[in-house]
Design a protein around this motif. Sequence first.
Motif, mmCIF file in Angstrom:
data_model
loop_
_atom_site.group_PDB
_atom_site.id
_atom_site.type_symbol
_atom_site.label_atom_id
_atom_site.label_comp_id
_atom_site.label_asym_id
_atom_site.label_seq_id
_atom_site.Cartn_x
_atom_site.Cartn_y
_atom_site.Cartn_z
ATOM 1 N N GLY A 186 104.504 70.656 -45.484
ATOM 2 C CA GLY A 186 104.413 69.358 -46.145
ATOM 3 C C GLY A 186 105.171 69.363 -47.449
ATOM 4 N N GLY A 187 104.956 68.321 -48.215
ATOM 5 C CA GLY A 187 105.654 68.205 -49.484
ATOM 6 C C GLY A 187 105.340 66.887 -50.166
ATOM 7 N N VAL A 188 106.325 66.421 -50.917
ATOM 8 C CA VAL A 188 106.177 65.264 -51.788
ATOM 9 C C VAL A 188 107.154 64.179 -51.361
ATOM 10 N N LEU A 189 106.709 62.926 -51.455
ATOM 11 C CA LEU A 189 107.539 61.759 -51.160
ATOM 12 C C LEU A 189 107.996 61.134 -52.467
ATOM 13 N N ILE A 190 109.302 60.873 -52.577
ATOM 14 C CA ILE A 190 109.801 60.241 -53.800
ATOM 15 C C ILE A 190 110.637 59.015 -53.446
ATOM 16 N N GLY A 191 110.590 58.053 -54.318
ATOM 17 C CA GLY A 191 111.308 56.799 -54.134
ATOM 18 C C GLY A 191 110.779 55.777 -55.104
ATOM 19 N N ALA A 229 113.751 60.117 -50.673
ATOM 20 C CA ALA A 229 113.947 61.556 -50.463
ATOM 21 C C ALA A 229 112.583 62.224 -50.348
ATOM 22 N N ILE A 230 112.622 63.452 -49.874
ATOM 23 C CA ILE A 230 111.397 64.253 -49.820
ATOM 24 C C ILE A 230 111.636 65.544 -50.602
ATOM 25 N N ILE A 231 110.550 66.120 -51.009
ATOM 26 C CA ILE A 231 110.563 67.464 -51.583
ATOM 27 C C ILE A 231 109.752 68.317 -50.617
ATOM 28 N N GLY A 232 110.284 69.454 -50.254
ATOM 29 C CA GLY A 232 109.627 70.333 -49.288
ATOM 30 C C GLY A 232 108.467 71.099 -49.884
ATOM 31 N N TRP A 268 103.350 64.281 -47.991
ATOM 32 C CA TRP A 268 103.536 64.294 -46.542
ATOM 33 C C TRP A 268 103.135 65.669 -46.035
ATOM 34 N N HIS A 269 102.678 65.704 -44.791
ATOM 35 C CA HIS A 269 102.388 66.988 -44.155
ATOM 36 C C HIS A 269 102.329 66.806 -42.649
ATOM 37 N N THR A 270 102.226 67.924 -41.948
ATOM 38 C CA THR A 270 102.237 67.891 -40.490
ATOM 39 C C THR A 270 100.909 68.344 -39.898
ATOM 40 N N HIS A 271 100.674 67.874 -38.688
ATOM 41 C CA HIS A 271 99.575 68.336 -37.842
ATOM 42 C C HIS A 271 100.216 68.850 -36.562
ATOM 43 N N PRO A 272 100.655 70.109 -36.528
ATOM 44 C CA PRO A 272 101.293 70.646 -35.327
ATOM 45 C C PRO A 272 100.367 70.558 -34.109
#
Length: 161
Positions: free
Chosen positions: A27-32, A44-47, A87-91
């Motif tokens: 996941g990471g950070v959402l910017i805009g 953009a995103i930050i990882g 943001w993040h994932t649920h694999p």
Amino acid sequence: MTSIWISSTAFQDLVHEASRVYPLETGGVLIGYRAENRDIVIMAIIGPGPRAIHQRRKFTPDHSWQCDQLDAAYDHSSATFVYLGDWHTHPDGIPQMSWLDRRTHRAIARHPQAQTPHPLMLIGGCTPRGWTWLGHIYCGDRLFGALTESKQVDPRLFQPI
């Protein structure tokens, strides 16, 4: 109704990072920015950062590195790009919020330094057909803070000019 717009470049970065770490969470950070009509525009995103810890059901970001990246993006954009949420994932899962996601979402909304009372949490769920992404916009607490309320919004892609 608030829409979520994500640049095609940021979306490609999301999918790349999610696929790179699969089957672990990332996941990471959402910017805009937030548009005048209240739409959320992700530029953009930050990882997760080099010291992030990825596990099967959770991940811990490299928070210090992410803050440095956010500061740099803010400066580089002449104070236009700001923190919108995470943001993040649920694999091998669905892009719905877990109890931990709801608790984190509320904590972000209440954190003074985040400066976003209605943060976005973008979650990617993975199936054999690929990634599905769903945005969750924090709306507030219900039942004396025992439950959080959020709007679910499908993100829309756009091509920056």
